[in-house]
Design a protein around this motif. Structure first.
Motif, PDB file in Angstrom:
ATOM      1  N   TRP A  93       0.833  -1.201   0.000  1.00  0.00           N
ATOM      2  CA  TRP A  93       0.000   0.000   0.000  1.00  0.00           C
ATOM      3  C   TRP A  93       0.872   1.257   0.000  1.00  0.00           C
ATOM      4  N   GLN A  94       1.966   1.215   0.727  1.00  0.00           N
ATOM      5  CA  GLN A  94       2.879   2.353   0.747  1.00  0.00           C
ATOM      6  C   GLN A  94       3.448   2.610  -0.654  1.00  0.00           C
ATOM      7  N   LEU A  95       3.847   1.548  -1.340  1.00  0.00           N
ATOM      8  CA  LEU A  95       4.372   1.683  -2.692  1.00  0.00           C
ATOM      9  C   LEU A  95       3.297   2.166  -3.670  1.00  0.00           C
ATOM     10  N   VAL A  96       2.073   1.677  -3.484  1.00  0.00           N
ATOM     11  CA  VAL A  96       0.955   2.107  -4.328  1.00  0.00           C
ATOM     12  C   VAL A  96       0.729   3.609  -4.161  1.00  0.00           C
ATOM     13  N   ARG A  97       0.715   4.076  -2.910  1.00  0.00           N
ATOM     14  CA  ARG A  97       0.494   5.506  -2.664  1.00  0.00           C
ATOM     15  C   ARG A  97       1.604   6.361  -3.282  1.00  0.00           C
ATOM     16  N   GLU A  98       2.841   5.893  -3.150  1.00  0.00           N
ATOM     17  CA  GLU A  98       3.960   6.644  -3.733  1.00  0.00           C
ATOM     18  C   GLU A  98       3.823   6.729  -5.249  1.00  0.00           C
ATOM     19  N   HIS A  99       3.480   5.613  -5.882  1.00  0.00           N
ATOM     20  CA  HIS A  99       3.306   5.599  -7.336  1.00  0.00           C
ATOM     21  C   HIS A  99       2.119   6.473  -7.740  1.00  0.00           C
ATOM     22  N   ARG A 100       1.024   6.334  -7.015  1.00  0.00           N
ATOM     23  CA  ARG A 100      -0.159   7.148  -7.295  1.00  0.00           C
ATOM     24  C   ARG A 100       0.165   8.628  -7.194  1.00  0.00           C
ATOM     25  N   ASN A 101       0.896   9.022  -6.143  1.00  0.00           N
ATOM     26  CA  ASN A 101       1.247  10.430  -5.953  1.00  0.00           C
ATOM     27  C   ASN A 101       2.136  10.944  -7.078  1.00  0.00           C
ATOM     28  N   THR A 102       3.037  10.084  -7.560  1.00  0.00           N
ATOM     29  CA  THR A 102       3.881  10.471  -8.695  1.00  0.00           C
ATOM     30  C   THR A 102       3.031  10.696  -9.931  1.00  0.00           C
ATOM     31  N   LEU A 103       2.105   9.774 -10.202  1.00  0.00           N
ATOM     32  CA  LEU A 103       1.229   9.928 -11.372  1.00  0.00           C
ATOM     33  C   LEU A 103       0.364  11.180 -11.265  1.00  0.00           C
ATOM     34  N   LEU A 104      -0.118  11.468 -10.074  1.00  0.00           N
ATOM     35  CA  LEU A 104      -0.911  12.687  -9.885  1.00  0.00           C
ATOM     36  C   LEU A 104      -0.059  13.934 -10.127  1.00  0.00           C
ATOM     37  N   SER A 105       1.139  13.954  -9.562  1.00  0.00           N
ATOM     38  CA  SER A 105       1.974  15.147  -9.726  1.00  0.00           C
ATOM     39  C   SER A 105       2.380  15.355 -11.180  1.00  0.00           C
ATOM     40  N   GLU A 106       2.533  14.259 -11.928  1.00  0.00           N
ATOM     41  CA  GLU A 106       2.882  14.372 -13.346  1.00  0.00           C
ATOM     42  C   GLU A 106       1.751  14.954 -14.186  1.00  0.00           C
ATOM     43  N   THR A 107       0.535  14.928 -13.669  1.00  0.00           N
ATOM     44  CA  THR A 107      -0.603  15.478 -14.419  1.00  0.00           C
ATOM     45  C   THR A 107      -1.204  16.715 -13.751  1.00  0.00           C
ATOM     46  N   ASP A 108      -0.545  17.233 -12.731  1.00  0.00           N
ATOM     47  CA  ASP A 108      -1.039  18.459 -12.080  1.00  0.00           C
ATOM     48  C   ASP A 108      -1.228  19.587 -13.088  1.00  0.00           C
ATOM     49  N   TRP A 109      -0.303  19.690 -14.010  1.00  0.00           N
ATOM     50  CA  TRP A 109      -0.333  20.780 -14.984  1.00  0.00           C
ATOM     51  C   TRP A 109      -1.640  20.829 -15.771  1.00  0.00           C
ATOM     52  N   THR A 110      -2.324  19.691 -15.921  1.00  0.00           N
ATOM     53  CA  THR A 110      -3.556  19.655 -16.709  1.00  0.00           C
ATOM     54  C   THR A 110      -4.702  20.387 -16.017  1.00  0.00           C
ATOM     55  N   GLN A 111      -4.552  20.652 -14.721  1.00  0.00           N
ATOM     56  CA  GLN A 111      -5.641  21.257 -13.953  1.00  0.00           C
ATOM     57  C   GLN A 111      -5.471  22.763 -13.735  1.00  0.00           C
TER      58      GLN A 111
END
Length: 151
Positions: A93-111
């Motif tokens: 779960w810790q690794l999932v959250r880290e990966h999820r957060n990376t994916l979110l930060s990579e698409t922040d610019w779209t918002q």
């Protein structure tokens, strides 16, 4: 490449070519030794196999076995305790959250308001980002299906 060495029927694994040169320091090996040259010294290549990924098992590497003329990597598996399984789940779960957060930060610019993304493409990114935030609502971190980022 993985190797093993057999001397008087006893297998040493893992083993390296560097270790052979150390073990046989009084031998002057020719340059460009081939697989058969190393086999004359009891050193054999070991074919790698995929490590099992069952989180309910403790997996350790065993001594390779001879299969159809070549040595194959072996994995031993024993049932994990409830405590070990819980630890594996927590780590995943810790690794999932880290990966999820990376994916979110990579698409922040779209918002951002000045983003070139508009209309239905903006909606696709908003949906994608919500699916990423919701990924931790699943029961098992080992069976997740990650959403696909819009193109």
């Amino acid at each position: 490449m993985k190797y093993l060495r057999i001397i008087d029927g006893e297998i040493t694994y893992p083993y390296t070519i560097k270790q052979l040169y150390k073990d046989e320091k009084n031998v002057s090996f020719k340059s460009g030794m081939t697989k058969s040259d190393f086999e004359e010294w009891g050193v054999y290549e070991v074919t790698s196999t995929s490590r099992p990924t069952d989180y309910t098992k403790i997996v350790t590497e065993g001594t390779p076995i001879l299969v159809s003329g070549s040595y194959q990597q072996v994995w031993n598996q024993v049932d994990a305790t409830d405590e070990e399984i819980s630890g594996s789940i927590e780590l995943k779960w810790q690794l999932v959250r880290e990966h999820r957060n990376t994916l979110l930060s990579e698409t922040d610019w779209t918002q951002f308001q000045d983003s070139p993304i508009t209309g239905s493409k903006l909606t696709e990114y908003q949906t994608y980002r919500q699916e990423l935030r919701d990924i931790t609502n699943n029961d098992n971190p080992f069976t997740l299906v990650w959403p696909t980022q819009p193109e």
